[in-house]
Design a protein around this motif. Sequence first.
Motif, PDB file in Angstrom:
ATOM      1  N   GLY A   1      25.840 -26.570 -28.497  1.00 53.82           N
ATOM      2  CA  GLY A   1      24.668 -25.870 -28.987  1.00 53.82           C
ATOM      3  C   GLY A   1      24.898 -25.287 -30.372  1.00 53.82           C
ATOM      4  O   GLY A   1      23.990 -25.260 -31.216  1.00 53.82           O
ATOM      5  N   LEU A   2      26.132 -24.850 -30.625  1.00 59.89           N
ATOM      6  CA  LEU A   2      26.444 -24.316 -31.947  1.00 59.89           C
ATOM      7  C   LEU A   2      26.414 -25.407 -33.010  1.00 59.89           C
ATOM      8  O   LEU A   2      26.029 -25.163 -34.156  1.00 59.89           O
ATOM      9  N   PHE A   3      26.806 -26.623 -32.639  1.00 58.76           N
ATOM     10  CA  PHE A   3      26.706 -27.730 -33.599  1.00 58.76           C
ATOM     11  C   PHE A   3      25.250 -28.002 -33.968  1.00 58.76           C
ATOM     12  O   PHE A   3      24.919 -28.233 -35.133  1.00 58.76           O
ATOM     13  N   VAL A   4      24.382 -27.977 -32.974  1.00 56.52           N
ATOM     14  CA  VAL A   4      22.960 -28.183 -33.262  1.00 56.52           C
ATOM     15  C   VAL A   4      22.457 -27.079 -34.171  1.00 56.52           C
ATOM     16  O   VAL A   4      21.783 -27.324 -35.184  1.00 56.52           O
ATOM     17  N   HIS A   5      22.774 -25.848 -33.825  1.00 57.67           N
ATOM     18  CA  HIS A   5      22.330 -24.717 -34.636  1.00 57.67           C
ATOM     19  C   HIS A   5      22.838 -24.832 -36.075  1.00 57.67           C
ATOM     20  O   HIS A   5      22.112 -24.497 -37.022  1.00 57.67           O
ATOM     21  N   ALA A   6      24.070 -25.300 -36.246  1.00 56.49           N
ATOM     22  CA  ALA A   6      24.694 -25.368 -37.563  1.00 56.49           C
ATOM     23  C   ALA A   6      24.269 -26.602 -38.353  1.00 56.49           C
ATOM     24  O   ALA A   6      24.741 -26.806 -39.470  1.00 56.49           O
ATOM     25  N   GLY A   7      23.393 -27.436 -37.780  1.00 59.27           N
ATOM     26  CA  GLY A   7      22.872 -28.576 -38.521  1.00 59.27           C
ATOM     27  C   GLY A   7      23.624 -29.866 -38.331  1.00 59.27           C
ATOM     28  O   GLY A   7      23.491 -30.794 -39.148  1.00 59.27           O
ATOM     29  N   LEU A   8      24.418 -29.975 -37.252  1.00 54.44           N
ATOM     30  CA  LEU A   8      25.149 -31.203 -36.964  1.00 54.44           C
ATOM     31  C   LEU A   8      24.830 -31.689 -35.552  1.00 54.44           C
ATOM     32  O   LEU A   8      25.705 -31.772 -34.689  1.00 54.44           O
TER      33      LEU A   8
ATOM     34  N   GLN B   1      32.136 -39.862 -37.876  1.00 53.31           N
ATOM     35  CA  GLN B   1      31.143 -39.988 -36.818  1.00 53.31           C
ATOM     36  C   GLN B   1      31.745 -39.748 -35.448  1.00 53.31           C
ATOM     37  O   GLN B   1      31.088 -39.229 -34.545  1.00 53.31           O
ATOM     38  N   LEU B   2      33.007 -40.129 -35.271  1.00 48.95           N
ATOM     39  CA  LEU B   2      33.617 -40.036 -33.947  1.00 48.95           C
ATOM     40  C   LEU B   2      34.286 -38.699 -33.686  1.00 48.95           C
ATOM     41  O   LEU B   2      34.340 -38.248 -32.541  1.00 48.95           O
ATOM     42  N   ALA B   3      34.778 -38.042 -34.713  1.00 55.33           N
ATOM     43  CA  ALA B   3      35.555 -36.818 -34.512  1.00 55.33           C
ATOM     44  C   ALA B   3      34.823 -35.752 -33.727  1.00 55.33           C
ATOM     45  O   ALA B   3      35.405 -35.102 -32.862  1.00 55.33           O
ATOM     46  N   PRO B   4      33.523 -35.525 -33.981  1.00 52.90           N
ATOM     47  CA  PRO B   4      32.846 -34.462 -33.241  1.00 52.90           C
ATOM     48  C   PRO B   4      32.782 -34.691 -31.742  1.00 52.90           C
ATOM     49  O   PRO B   4      32.552 -33.759 -30.987  1.00 52.90           O
ATOM     50  N   LEU B   5      33.008 -35.919 -31.312  1.00 47.15           N
ATOM     51  CA  LEU B   5      32.931 -36.187 -29.880  1.00 47.15           C
ATOM     52  C   LEU B   5      34.029 -35.462 -29.122  1.00 47.15           C
ATOM     53  O   LEU B   5      33.947 -35.280 -27.909  1.00 47.15           O
TER      54      LEU B   5
ATOM     55  N   MET C   1      24.289 -34.578 -34.493  1.00 48.78           N
ATOM     56  CA  MET C   1      24.978 -35.808 -34.149  1.00 48.78           C
ATOM     57  C   MET C   1      26.211 -35.557 -33.288  1.00 48.78           C
ATOM     58  O   MET C   1      26.523 -36.342 -32.388  1.00 48.78           O
ATOM     59  N   ALA C   2      26.908 -34.456 -33.559  1.00 48.62           N
ATOM     60  CA  ALA C   2      28.097 -34.140 -32.781  1.00 48.62           C
ATOM     61  C   ALA C   2      27.744 -33.909 -31.322  1.00 48.62           C
ATOM     62  O   ALA C   2      28.454 -34.348 -30.414  1.00 48.62           O
ATOM     63  N   ALA C   3      26.653 -33.192 -31.087  1.00 47.45           N
ATOM     64  CA  ALA C   3      26.234 -32.904 -29.721  1.00 47.45           C
ATOM     65  C   ALA C   3      25.688 -34.149 -29.034  1.00 47.45           C
ATOM     66  O   ALA C   3      26.006 -34.439 -27.879  1.00 47.45           O
ATOM     67  N   GLU C   4      24.875 -34.904 -29.744  1.00 50.49           N
ATOM     68  CA  GLU C   4      24.217 -36.067 -29.161  1.00 50.49           C
ATOM     69  C   GLU C   4      25.200 -37.178 -28.819  1.00 50.49           C
ATOM     70  O   GLU C   4      24.944 -38.009 -27.946  1.00 50.49           O
ATOM     71  N   SER C   5      26.341 -37.200 -29.494  1.00 50.17           N
ATOM     72  CA  SER C   5      27.327 -38.264 -29.271  1.00 50.17           C
ATOM     73  C   SER C   5      28.284 -37.969 -28.128  1.00 50.17           C
ATOM     74  O   SER C   5      28.994 -38.864 -27.669  1.00 50.17           O
ATOM     75  N   ALA C   6      28.316 -36.733 -27.676  1.00 51.62           N
ATOM     76  CA  ALA C   6      29.394 -36.290 -26.800  1.00 51.62           C
ATOM     77  C   ALA C   6      29.377 -36.917 -25.411  1.00 51.62           C
ATOM     78  O   ALA C   6      30.361 -36.811 -24.685  1.00 51.62           O
ATOM     79  N   MET C   7      28.292 -37.538 -25.007  1.00 50.50           N
ATOM     80  CA  MET C   7      28.229 -38.122 -23.674  1.00 50.50           C
ATOM     81  C   MET C   7      29.022 -39.416 -23.551  1.00 50.50           C
ATOM     82  O   MET C   7      29.175 -39.954 -22.457  1.00 50.50           O
ATOM     83  N   ASN C   8      29.539 -39.948 -24.641  1.00 51.00           N
ATOM     84  CA  ASN C   8      30.249 -41.228 -24.598  1.00 51.00           C
ATOM     85  C   ASN C   8      31.649 -41.030 -24.028  1.00 51.00           C
ATOM     86  O   ASN C   8      32.571 -40.650 -24.734  1.00 51.00           O
TER      87      ASN C   8
ATOM     88  N   HIS D   1      15.568 -20.973 -27.761  1.00 50.92           N
ATOM     89  CA  HIS D   1      16.955 -21.077 -28.206  1.00 50.92           C
ATOM     90  C   HIS D   1      17.055 -22.013 -29.404  1.00 50.92           C
ATOM     91  O   HIS D   1      16.229 -22.915 -29.591  1.00 50.92           O
ATOM     92  N   THR D   2      18.074 -21.786 -30.211  1.00 49.76           N
ATOM     93  CA  THR D   2      18.265 -22.532 -31.466  1.00 49.76           C
ATOM     94  C   THR D   2      19.304 -23.625 -31.317  1.00 49.76           C
ATOM     95  O   THR D   2      19.797 -24.158 -32.303  1.00 49.76           O
ATOM     96  N   THR D   3      19.621 -23.968 -30.076  1.00 51.60           N
ATOM     97  CA  THR D   3      20.751 -24.854 -29.804  1.00 51.60           C
ATOM     98  C   THR D   3      20.329 -26.206 -29.227  1.00 51.60           C
ATOM     99  O   THR D   3      21.143 -26.897 -28.611  1.00 51.60           O
ATOM    100  N   GLY D   4      19.071 -26.579 -29.409  1.00 58.96           N
ATOM    101  CA  GLY D   4      18.607 -27.862 -28.885  1.00 58.96           C
ATOM    102  C   GLY D   4      18.687 -27.909 -27.378  1.00 58.96           C
ATOM    103  O   GLY D   4      18.366 -26.939 -26.687  1.00 58.96           O
ATOM    104  N   ASN D   5      19.154 -29.023 -26.859  1.00 58.23           N
ATOM    105  CA  ASN D   5      19.264 -29.203 -25.415  1.00 58.23           C
ATOM    106  C   ASN D   5      20.650 -28.867 -24.894  1.00 58.23           C
ATOM    107  O   ASN D   5      21.049 -29.323 -23.826  1.00 58.23           O
TER     108      ASN D   5
END
Length: 244
Positions: free
Chosen positions: A192-199, A8-12, A201-208, A182-186
């Motif tokens: 954006g590539l993480f969102v496109h690739a189906g992950l 859960q933390l690694a994508p951050l 959570m990696a993008a949404e967590s990055a603000m921490n 666009h296919t990259t969410g927000n």
Amino acid sequence: MIKSMFFQLAPLLVAVTINGAEAFSIVAPDAKTNLKNSLSDQKILELAKDYVTNKNGFYAPIDANAHADDFVFRGGVVGPLNKQDYCTTMKKLGIANAFDLSPNPFGFCVDPDTFNTARFYVRYTGEQVKTWEIPGTPISIPPNSAPVVGPTESFCIQFDEVGKVKFLTISAPMLVGNPNPHTTGNYGAVLGLFVHAGLPMAAESAMNSNVRTITNAVADLLPTEARPPKSASKPEDLPSWYQG
């Protein structure tokens, strides 16, 4: 349990620039001085077009020799990164290997108030062609044949006296006014590539920011091959011109 938490933390660690990015104010080196550009306008634009397409590690493998020794990257969340950390991060992210992307750059201009500086926009498109694996993390995302369509993003590249990149900064993505959905969410760039690739959570967590700080500290304790991508260099490892 530990493995699950790490997943859960690694994508951050792999955020490059995102919408809603933290505010920062950096004065580019040699901005608003009486210095005359050492490169012609034509040369500055030629170098910028070549760099964004062929040398910055996102659309093609990183070319370390294109970067000055006192290079700094600064994005909305990630950065500052010095030359060594930026090149290592881009290699570990492996975007150029896993994706076939075009930046579709446009709107190039020479900044009239900043030494040897080009500004322009990108709006990447392409597809994932290989499994996306990031060393130092459990991330392994199989190819997704759906077309990648990114939002508009603005770039600023400053070159030193001999034409090597000294400063690179990227804005948060422009989420409205794009010609196609666009296919990259927000997000833009790697998030954006993480969102496109189906992950997402990696993008949404990055603000921490606390997690980024902790994971950077942990990364410095690991062997180079086991380290996840860094989101910032140590302050003492940044060139003296950088005052951000």
